[in-house]
Scaffold this motif. Structure first.
Motif, short mmCIF file in Angstrom:
data_model
loop_
_atom_site.label_atom_id
_atom_site.label_comp_id
_atom_site.label_asym_id
_atom_site.label_seq_id
_atom_site.Cartn_x
_atom_site.Cartn_y
_atom_site.Cartn_z
N SER A 1 -28.42 -61.00 11.23
CA SER A 1 -29.72 -60.72 11.82
C SER A 1 -30.88 -61.25 10.98
O SER A 1 -32.04 -61.13 11.36
N ASP A 2 -30.56 -61.84 9.82
CA ASP A 2 -31.62 -62.51 9.05
C ASP A 2 -31.02 -63.67 8.25
O ASP A 2 -29.80 -63.81 8.18
N GLU B 1 -29.50 -64.49 14.61
CA GLU B 1 -30.58 -64.16 15.55
C GLU B 1 -31.08 -62.76 15.22
O GLU B 1 -30.28 -61.83 15.12
N ASP B 2 -32.40 -62.61 15.05
CA ASP B 2 -32.92 -61.28 14.70
C ASP B 2 -33.19 -60.42 15.94
O ASP B 2 -33.29 -59.20 15.83
N ASP B 3 -33.30 -61.02 17.10
CA ASP B 3 -33.50 -60.25 18.34
C ASP B 3 -32.14 -59.64 18.73
O ASP B 3 -31.21 -60.34 19.12
N GLU B 4 -32.08 -58.30 18.59
CA GLU B 4 -30.80 -57.62 18.74
C GLU B 4 -30.19 -57.81 20.13
O GLU B 4 -28.99 -58.06 20.27
N ARG C 1 -28.93 -61.34 20.40
CA ARG C 1 -27.76 -61.50 19.51
C ARG C 1 -26.51 -60.88 20.14
O ARG C 1 -25.46 -61.50 20.21
N SER D 1 -21.89 -62.47 13.35
CA SER D 1 -23.33 -62.57 13.52
C SER D 1 -24.10 -62.07 12.32
O SER D 1 -23.60 -61.30 11.51
#
Ligand code: CA
Length: 233
Positions: free
Chosen positions: A32-33, A8-11, A14, A30
């Motif tokens: 992020s991309d 998930e790129d939305d911190e 995430r 996790s």
């Protein structure tokens, strides 16, 4: 304890997912991309992936297709902000096991995740699946990829044919209920041209043709389901 990968790129989202799922007793990693996710998937064994579709570097749908080529049986729950039916179909066709549209309820995500993990632990997806037919031909089904062999000849299977065959082989001589097959299929990619209430019959018919000469037969047990058995002739 399950090892989960959250992509998930939305911190904020995430970190929230990581905290909640860790709190729920999972071991969580996790990314992020999409590229980071692929690197992790190549180096680590996960029990399930929670995958956002809109991702930088490598898009979520591309990651999903990539996963399906390598780790066919790895459960993937797709998250997306998109709400168009096209995106949903695209995600499912690319091989999502389940799907949630943002914003979603955390309790629902946990329930779907548990259901997905439970299905993936069914015996059909466990160890090696092998059975000797009445003609002494050996049928082998790959537990992770949609592949099967009759002796050394490979049998071409769609994903759904493969999961149906896996269920039948792991329950040789026992009835597999319609609901059991449909429960497994619910978590799987859609296959075009095979919807409707007769879908199961269509798949059974196709599998029967592919198992001709195997010494194995799929018997229709009226009102109950299907059973794989050795042919007696
Ligand atoms: Ca995103």
């Amino acid at each position: 304890m399950s090892h989960l990968l959250i992509v998930e790129d939305d911190e904020l989202l995430r970190d929230g997912l990581c905290a909640q799922l860790t709190h729920a007793g999972h071991n969580v990693s996790s990314a992020s991309d999409g590229a980071q996710a692929q690197a992790l998937l190549e180096s680590t064994r996960f029990d399930a992936v929670i995958l956002d579709l809109g991702l930088p570097v490598v898009d979520g749908v591309a990651v999903l297709k990539w996963i399906r080529q390598r780790l066919a049986a790895l459960p993937v729950l797709v998250l997306t902000a998109r709400d168009g039916i096209d995106d949903r179909v695209q995600g499912l066709n690319a091989g999502a096991d389940d799907y949630l549209t943002k914003p979603f309820d955390m309790a629902e995500l946990q329930a779907r995740l548990q259901a997905m993990l439970r299905r993936s632990r069914m015996p059909a997806f466990g160890g090696s699946l092998e059975v000797l037919g009445a003609t002494s031909r050996r049928l082998r089904v790959d537990p992770h990829l949609p592949l099967a062999w009759l002796d050394d000849d490979s049998i071409e299977l769609t994903h759904r044919e493969w999961s149906l065959l896996s269920l039948l082989v792991s329950n040789l001589g026992q009835v597999v209920g319609r609901e059991d097959v449909l429960a497994v299929w619910q978590s799987e990619p859609l296959e075009s041209g095979t919807g409707g209430s007769n879908a199961l019959e269509v798949y059974v018919h196709r599998l029967r043709r592919k198992l001709q000469d195997s010494g194995l037969a799929i018997r229709n047990v009226r009102g109950l389901g299907y059973m794989l058995e050795l042919t007696t002739a």
